[in-house]
Write a protein that holds these residues in place. Structure first.
Motif, PDB file in Angstrom:
ATOM      1  N   CYS A  38       0.840  -1.203   0.000  1.00 36.21           N
ATOM      2  CA  CYS A  38       0.000   0.000   0.000  1.00 36.21           C
ATOM      3  C   CYS A  38       0.875   1.254   0.000  1.00 36.21           C
ATOM      4  O   CYS A  38       0.620   2.206  -0.749  1.00 36.21           O
ATOM      5  N   GLU A  39       1.915   1.249   0.803  1.00 37.56           N
ATOM      6  CA  GLU A  39       2.842   2.389   0.855  1.00 37.56           C
ATOM      7  C   GLU A  39       3.562   2.573  -0.483  1.00 37.56           C
ATOM      8  O   GLU A  39       3.809   3.699  -0.914  1.00 37.56           O
ATOM      9  N   ASN A  40       3.879   1.461  -1.160  1.00 34.59           N
ATOM     10  CA  ASN A  40       4.469   1.549  -2.500  1.00 34.59           C
ATOM     11  C   ASN A  40       3.479   2.174  -3.476  1.00 34.59           C
ATOM     12  O   ASN A  40       3.872   2.917  -4.383  1.00 34.59           O
ATOM     13  N   GLY A  41       2.194   1.855  -3.299  1.00 33.27           N
ATOM     14  CA  GLY A  41       1.158   2.458  -4.125  1.00 33.27           C
ATOM     15  C   GLY A  41       1.116   3.965  -3.949  1.00 33.27           C
ATOM     16  O   GLY A  41       0.978   4.718  -4.921  1.00 33.27           O
ATOM     17  N   ILE A  42       1.244   4.415  -2.712  1.00 36.39           N
ATOM     18  CA  ILE A  42       1.279   5.856  -2.431  1.00 36.39           C
ATOM     19  C   ILE A  42       2.484   6.498  -3.115  1.00 36.39           C
ATOM     20  O   ILE A  42       2.368   7.549  -3.749  1.00 36.39           O
ATOM     21  N   ALA A  43       3.632   5.857  -3.016  1.00 34.07           N
ATOM     22  CA  ALA A  43       4.838   6.381  -3.679  1.00 34.07           C
ATOM     23  C   ALA A  43       4.636   6.459  -5.189  1.00 34.07           C
ATOM     24  O   ALA A  43       5.067   7.424  -5.837  1.00 34.07           O
ATOM     25  N   SER A  44       3.948   5.470  -5.744  1.00 31.30           N
ATOM     26  CA  SER A  44       3.668   5.454  -7.175  1.00 31.30           C
ATOM     27  C   SER A  44       2.735   6.599  -7.571  1.00 31.30           C
ATOM     28  O   SER A  44       2.913   7.227  -8.619  1.00 31.30           O
ATOM     29  N   VAL A  45       1.751   6.895  -6.720  1.00 33.00           N
ATOM     30  CA  VAL A  45       0.860   8.028  -6.988  1.00 33.00           C
ATOM     31  C   VAL A  45       1.660   9.325  -6.983  1.00 33.00           C
ATOM     32  O   VAL A  45       1.490  10.174  -7.864  1.00 33.00           O
TER      33      VAL A  45
END
Length: 109
Positions: A38-45
């Protein structure tokens, strides 16, 4: 300034919402099995929101405009709400672009 809110859903998976400074949700994630994913998803956003080509503008069956934010591999990393007009949707895109890079992260999981 906007913020990302991480939460755990009823099935135990992690999701995030990006909220504008007025508290309105401007982007919602898919479900992730782990918090680090989920945190990687935030970084991707944060990264992909700065490239207009990553915003896939769509129209729902009822005619409502919305958008998906995609990663460089084409995977959807966030979806918007349904908007009442194309101009309202473009305001949503602009809000994600301006809020995502510096948004704080609030972990409510």
């Amino acid at each position: 300034m906007g913020k990302f809110e991480i939460k755990k859903d009823k099935s135990g998976q992690f999701r995030f919402n990006l909220k504008a400074n007025n508290g309105q949700v401007i982007l919602s994630s898919e479900a992730y099995t782990t918090k680090p994913a989920c945190e990687n998803g935030i970084a991707s956003v944060r990264t992909n929101s700065q490239d207009d080509n990553r915003f896939d503008r769509k129209t729902a069956k009822d005619g409502s405009p919305y958008f998906n934010l995609k990663a460089s591999n084409g995977q959807v990393i966030g979806a918007s709400e349904m908007y009442s007009s194309a101009s309202a949707m473009e305001n949503g895109v602009a809000s994600v672009k301006s809020n995502a890079p510096d948004a704080s992260v609030e972990d409510n999981s």
